[in-house]
Motif scaffolding. Structure first.
Motif, short mmCIF file in Angstrom:
data_model
loop_
_atom_site.label_atom_id
_atom_site.label_comp_id
_atom_site.label_asym_id
_atom_site.label_seq_id
_atom_site.Cartn_x
_atom_site.Cartn_y
_atom_site.Cartn_z
N PRO A 87 0.81 -1.22 0.00
CA PRO A 87 0.00 0.00 0.00
C PRO A 87 0.85 1.28 0.00
O PRO A 87 0.53 2.22 -0.73
CB PRO A 87 -0.83 -0.11 1.29
N SER A 88 1.91 1.31 0.77
CA SER A 88 2.73 2.53 0.81
C SER A 88 3.44 2.76 -0.52
O SER A 88 3.52 3.89 -1.01
CB SER A 88 3.73 2.49 1.97
N ASN A 89 3.95 1.70 -1.14
CA ASN A 89 4.58 1.84 -2.46
C ASN A 89 3.57 2.26 -3.51
O ASN A 89 3.87 3.09 -4.38
CB ASN A 89 5.27 0.55 -2.88
N LEU A 90 2.37 1.70 -3.46
CA LEU A 90 1.33 2.07 -4.41
C LEU A 90 1.01 3.56 -4.31
O LEU A 90 0.87 4.25 -5.32
CB LEU A 90 0.07 1.24 -4.18
N LYS A 91 0.91 4.07 -3.10
CA LYS A 91 0.62 5.50 -2.90
C LYS A 91 1.75 6.36 -3.46
O LYS A 91 1.49 7.37 -4.14
CB LYS A 91 0.39 5.79 -1.42
N TYR A 108 -5.12 -6.51 2.14
CA TYR A 108 -4.36 -5.48 2.85
C TYR A 108 -4.12 -4.21 2.03
O TYR A 108 -3.68 -3.21 2.57
CB TYR A 108 -3.03 -6.02 3.37
N ASN A 109 -4.41 -4.23 0.72
CA ASN A 109 -4.19 -3.01 -0.08
C ASN A 109 -5.45 -2.53 -0.78
O ASN A 109 -5.38 -1.75 -1.72
CB ASN A 109 -3.06 -3.22 -1.09
N LYS A 110 -6.61 -2.97 -0.31
CA LYS A 110 -7.86 -2.64 -1.02
C LYS A 110 -8.13 -1.15 -1.11
O LYS A 110 -8.77 -0.70 -2.05
CB LYS A 110 -9.05 -3.38 -0.39
N ASP A 111 -7.62 -0.36 -0.17
CA ASP A 111 -7.85 1.08 -0.19
C ASP A 111 -6.74 1.86 -0.89
O ASP A 111 -6.83 3.08 -1.01
CB ASP A 111 -8.02 1.61 1.24
N ALA A 112 -5.71 1.18 -1.32
CA ALA A 112 -4.59 1.83 -2.01
C ALA A 112 -4.95 2.09 -3.47
O ALA A 112 -5.78 1.39 -4.05
CB ALA A 112 -3.35 0.96 -1.91
N PRO A 113 -4.31 3.09 -4.08
CA PRO A 113 -4.58 3.36 -5.50
C PRO A 113 -4.04 2.24 -6.39
O PRO A 113 -3.15 1.50 -5.99
CB PRO A 113 -3.84 4.67 -5.76
N GLY A 114 -4.59 2.14 -7.58
CA GLY A 114 -4.11 1.17 -8.54
C GLY A 114 -5.24 0.36 -9.15
O GLY A 114 -6.31 0.20 -8.56
#
Length: 130
Positions: A87-91, A108-114
């Motif tokens: 998630p932090s890398n995606l942001k 764990y990354n459902k709210d991250a962009p992409g």
């Protein structure tokens, strides 16, 4: 020997898609970027790629290349598309607004962009426009 013992998360179909994207669609370079650390992690990473017959990616260990994270590394290498799960890398990567950013579809990354994809194979086919 920690890194060499990890099983791959890519399937045979994923490896075939990576080979196809390189051979048939003029993507000459496929990069694996990682932030691994530890004793002899570079040799272990290369041996891991060979052990699991991954189709000749260029392994880039991000801290060693730029002293920065993955976002700066993909900017440096001029990536056309990025697949990430952190998630932090995606942001960080999405904030640069330079590429199509895909994310491995994980809880764990459902709210991250992409753009979510379920596999490396799906990512490759989306990048190839199929």
């Amino acid at each position: 020997t920690f890194w060499i013992t990890l099983p791959p998360l890519v399937t045979t179909a994923d490896r075939l898609a990576l080979t196809t994207i390189r051979q048939e669609h003029d993507y000459e370079m496929v990069y694996l970027t990682d932030r691994r650390i530890g004793l002899d992690y570079i040799t272990q990473t290369v041996n891991w790629l060979v052990k699991y017959n991954l189709p000749n990616p260029y392994a880039v260990l991000t801290k060693g290349l730029t002293g920065q994270g993955k976002a700066e590394t993909v900017k440096f290498i001029g990536a056309e598309a990025v697949l990430e799960d952190s998630p932090s890398n995606l942001k960080e990567i999405a904030a640069l607004d330079m590429w199509d950013v895909y994310k491995m579809d994980r809880t764990y990354n459902k709210d991250a962009p992409g753009i979510p994809v379920r596999s490396v194979e799906e990512f490759c086919y989306k990048v190839m426009g199929l």
